[in-house]
Design a protein around this motif. Sequence first.
Motif, PDB file in Angstrom:
ATOM      1  N   ILE A  49       0.861  -1.174   0.000  1.00 12.14           N
ATOM      2  CA  ILE A  49       0.000   0.000   0.000  1.00 12.14           C
ATOM      3  C   ILE A  49       0.899   1.225   0.000  1.00 12.14           C
ATOM      4  O   ILE A  49       2.123   1.123   0.176  1.00 12.14           O
ATOM      5  CB  ILE A  49      -0.969   0.036   1.205  1.00 12.14           C
ATOM      6  CG1 ILE A  49      -0.184   0.199   2.516  1.00 12.14           C
ATOM      7  CG2 ILE A  49      -1.870  -1.192   1.221  1.00 12.14           C
ATOM      8  CD1 ILE A  49      -1.087   0.498   3.714  1.00 12.14           C
ATOM      9  N   ALA A  50       0.306   2.397  -0.209  1.00  8.98           N
ATOM     10  CA  ALA A  50       1.060   3.649  -0.210  1.00  8.98           C
ATOM     11  C   ALA A  50       0.575   4.535   0.925  1.00  8.98           C
ATOM     12  O   ALA A  50      -0.636   4.648   1.168  1.00  8.98           O
ATOM     13  CB  ALA A  50       0.877   4.369  -1.541  1.00  8.98           C
ATOM     14  N   VAL A  51       1.509   5.158   1.638  1.00 12.95           N
ATOM     15  CA  VAL A  51       1.146   6.100   2.697  1.00 12.95           C
ATOM     16  C   VAL A  51       1.921   7.396   2.506  1.00 12.95           C
ATOM     17  O   VAL A  51       3.097   7.388   2.133  1.00 12.95           O
ATOM     18  CB  VAL A  51       1.402   5.527   4.110  1.00 12.95           C
ATOM     19  CG1 VAL A  51       0.538   4.312   4.371  1.00 12.95           C
ATOM     20  CG2 VAL A  51       2.866   5.191   4.310  1.00 12.95           C
ATOM     21  N   PHE A  52       1.228   8.506   2.735  1.00 15.39           N
ATOM     22  CA  PHE A  52       1.852   9.818   2.685  1.00 15.39           C
ATOM     23  C   PHE A  52       2.055  10.299   4.116  1.00 15.39           C
ATOM     24  O   PHE A  52       1.093  10.450   4.873  1.00 15.39           O
ATOM     25  CB  PHE A  52       0.969  10.805   1.917  1.00 15.39           C
ATOM     26  CG  PHE A  52       0.886  10.525   0.447  1.00 15.39           C
ATOM     27  CD1 PHE A  52       1.661  11.223  -0.460  1.00 15.39           C
ATOM     28  CD2 PHE A  52       0.023   9.542  -0.029  1.00 15.39           C
ATOM     29  CE1 PHE A  52       1.581  10.957  -1.812  1.00 15.39           C
ATOM     30  CE2 PHE A  52      -0.070   9.270  -1.386  1.00 15.39           C
ATOM     31  CZ  PHE A  52       0.719   9.979  -2.280  1.00 15.39           C
ATOM     32  N   VAL A  62       8.339  13.614  12.084  1.00 17.68           N
ATOM     33  CA  VAL A  62       7.284  12.606  11.976  1.00 17.68           C
ATOM     34  C   VAL A  62       7.955  11.271  11.680  1.00 17.68           C
ATOM     35  O   VAL A  62       8.715  11.149  10.724  1.00 17.68           O
ATOM     36  CB  VAL A  62       6.286  12.964  10.858  1.00 17.68           C
ATOM     37  CG1 VAL A  62       5.273  11.846  10.675  1.00 17.68           C
ATOM     38  CG2 VAL A  62       5.570  14.265  11.189  1.00 17.68           C
ATOM     39  N   VAL A  63       7.675  10.289  12.491  1.00 21.02           N
ATOM     40  CA  VAL A  63       8.281   8.977  12.305  1.00 21.02           C
ATOM     41  C   VAL A  63       7.160   7.958  12.124  1.00 21.02           C
ATOM     42  O   VAL A  63       6.439   7.642  13.071  1.00 21.02           O
ATOM     43  CB  VAL A  63       9.171   8.584  13.504  1.00 21.02           C
ATOM     44  CG1 VAL A  63       9.817   7.226  13.243  1.00 21.02           C
ATOM     45  CG2 VAL A  63      10.241   9.647  13.731  1.00 21.02           C
ATOM     46  N   ALA A  84       8.829  12.946  -2.097  1.00 24.60           N
ATOM     47  CA  ALA A  84       8.777  13.480  -0.742  1.00 24.60           C
ATOM     48  C   ALA A  84       7.505  13.034  -0.029  1.00 24.60           C
ATOM     49  O   ALA A  84       6.401  13.134  -0.574  1.00 24.60           O
ATOM     50  CB  ALA A  84       8.845  15.008  -0.778  1.00 24.60           C
ATOM     51  N   ASN A  85       7.667  12.538   1.184  1.00 27.09           N
ATOM     52  CA  ASN A  85       6.567  12.149   2.081  1.00 27.09           C
ATOM     53  C   ASN A  85       5.812  10.891   1.655  1.00 27.09           C
ATOM     54  O   ASN A  85       4.919  10.445   2.384  1.00 27.09           O
ATOM     55  CB  ASN A  85       5.554  13.289   2.273  1.00 27.09           C
ATOM     56  CG  ASN A  85       6.171  14.504   2.930  1.00 27.09           C
ATOM     57  OD1 ASN A  85       7.107  14.379   3.717  1.00 27.09           O
ATOM     58  ND2 ASN A  85       5.675  15.680   2.597  1.00 27.09           N
ATOM     59  N   ASP A 112      -2.015   8.875  13.512  1.00 28.47           N
ATOM     60  CA  ASP A 112      -1.655  10.290  13.574  1.00 28.47           C
ATOM     61  C   ASP A 112      -0.531  10.664  12.618  1.00 28.47           C
ATOM     62  O   ASP A 112      -0.442  11.803  12.162  1.00 28.47           O
ATOM     63  CB  ASP A 112      -1.242  10.667  15.002  1.00 28.47           C
ATOM     64  CG  ASP A 112      -2.408  10.612  15.981  1.00 28.47           C
ATOM     65  OD1 ASP A 112      -3.564  10.728  15.513  1.00 28.47           O
ATOM     66  OD2 ASP A 112      -2.163  10.456  17.190  1.00 28.47           O
ATOM     67  N   GLU A 113       0.353   9.719  12.320  1.00 28.50           N
ATOM     68  CA  GLU A 113       1.526  10.033  11.506  1.00 28.50           C
ATOM     69  C   GLU A 113       1.249  10.042  10.005  1.00 28.50           C
ATOM     70  O   GLU A 113       2.081  10.474   9.215  1.00 28.50           O
ATOM     71  CB  GLU A 113       2.644   9.012  11.781  1.00 28.50           C
ATOM     72  CG  GLU A 113       3.242   9.094  13.178  1.00 28.50           C
ATOM     73  CD  GLU A 113       2.364   8.429  14.235  1.00 28.50           C
ATOM     74  OE1 GLU A 113       2.656   8.603  15.422  1.00 28.50           O
ATOM     75  OE2 GLU A 113       1.400   7.726  13.851  1.00 28.50           O
TER      76      GLU A 113
END
Length: 283
Positions: A49-52, A62-63, A84-85, A112-113
């Motif tokens: 999956i992809a997360v930003f 942000v970790v 980026a991100n 939250d991240e």
Amino acid sequence: MRSTITINQTILSTVLITLAGAQLARAQDTAHYYYFDEKISLLYDTTRIAVFEKAAAQGESVVLSKGLPTVGIQAADIEPSGIANLRIVRTSDTVKDAKSVRELVAKAAGTDEVAFASPVFLDGRGDPVIITKHILIGFHEDVTMEKAQTMLVEVGSGSGSISDEDWAKVKDFARIETTAKDGLAVLEIANRLAERPEVKYAEPDMIMTSRKSLIPDDPYFPNLWGLHNTGQSGGTVDMDMDGPEAWDISVGDPAIITVIIDDGVQQDHPDINQIAGRDFTSA
């Protein structure tokens, strides 16, 4: 009209490879988006999956590895993407179908991240497609921006607002910034908009692999310097009509009849859809 964020194949080659064999065996179920009125199918890739990642405030960091383990994602499974991100997350063997992908995306989006999460889909060529939080939309000429904003409210929660009018300097073309945190929600909103009569087209702004410069398989094509000049026959490179670049946009329509004024055209040539010509030379 298709406006996408494109990525060179090599940028994501280490994390978004062309999938085959066992990976394709794990890719099940489909979604779709609209390209004008045409439904384009997307296959779920169950391997990732992809997360930003959320942008960090000044003086903070942000970790992702802090929050994602709470939803079953380990730090070792989080990979960079070259953007980026954006991070690519390898899924575990328990994620075997589209339903479990959707569940994992929803869980990741709820941490939250994470600013936004999306499935990684596969297009018809097996290349990866990632949904972003933006939607690109074209309206019919009589639709005002006020009416367009009302339409967004009507299509439901998460539709957000028009962030850019006449985006990319194209009249009646806008970009919508949704409030959704889940790519599946954005896909659903875009499809609802695409089905409305006031809308010419609506698509999620997608990250996809770009393949450019379609080259025909005609064995004599390399001789046609007027279409694609590579310096053959001593010519000037790129002094041509950019045929391959045009074919990236459209390869034409069989319903269009081609008319050629020339002194030598093979009337029944299979590549030319023309009405039989006439000989005006009196020969």
